[in-house]
Design a protein around this motif. Structure first.
Motif: not given
Length: 191
Positions: A65, A79, A81-86, A88-90, A92
């Motif tokens: 990003q 943001s 939050q976007e970095q934290q969601q990424d 979590v996605r990795q 998963q």
């Protein structure tokens, strides 16, 4: 972050007209991303990253990003939050990949040796019917070899396999006629 550094980051991120460089954001590793006016191109602003001083240069990683933002592919910086969601996605994706690997390992491999997971080839069978057919064929060949030449000459030309144009008729009496090669079995490579 300490309260002093967070205040300093807030002060550096204010868009003031006299400011030459502007703090845009930071990532979860502690790297900061800056934007400043380019001396040659006044329309486009230059973007840089300042690495965390506690990190060795070989260990510095820029997330996709932020890399997109640095290359002007995306206009807005990501943001927190976007970095934290990424992240979590990795995690998963890694878990799903581990489950897929376990599922793949539980199935028999097509690369195993044929003796371990495949039936033996038909040339090595011990079926009584095939043995009887082979004995009958050999019995016929001995009877035909013992027949007199007068009987052979008395037969019409159509029943003679050589006369019909069968090129393998002469080769049926050789000792290796019934031989069949074994199936190919690959061996493991040695490094």
């Amino acid at each position: 972050m300490s309260p002093v550094s967070s205040l300093w980051f807030k002060w550096k991120s204010l868009r003031l007209p006299w400011r030459k460089s502007l703090l845009v954001g930071s990532d979860l590793s502690g790297n900061t991303y800056w934007e400043f006016k380019d001396a040659l191109n006044a329309v486009r602003r230059r973007r840089i990253v300042k690495f965390n001083p506690n990190t060795h240069y070989a260990d510095v990683q820029v997330t996709p990003q932020w890399h997109q933002w640095l290359r002007h592919v995306r206009a807005d910086p990501p943001s927190i939050q976007e970095q934290q969601q990424d992240i979590v996605r990795q995690l998963q994706i890694k878990q799903l990949a581990q489950l897929a690997d376990e599922r793949w390992a539980s199935k028999p491999s097509y690369l195993d040796m044929p003796q371990s997971n495949q039936p033996k080839p038909a040339t090595q069978t011990t079926d009584a019917t095939l043995d009887a057919a082979a004995q009958e064929h050999s019995h016929e060949s001995t009877q035909s070899g013992a027949a007199s030449t007068a009987e052979t000459q008395a037969k019409p030309a159509e029943s003679d396999p050589v006369a019909k144009g069968d090129p393998w008729a002469k080769a049926r009496g050789v000792p290796g006629h019934e031989w069949q090669p074994d199936s190919w079995a690959p061996k493991t490579s040695q490094r």
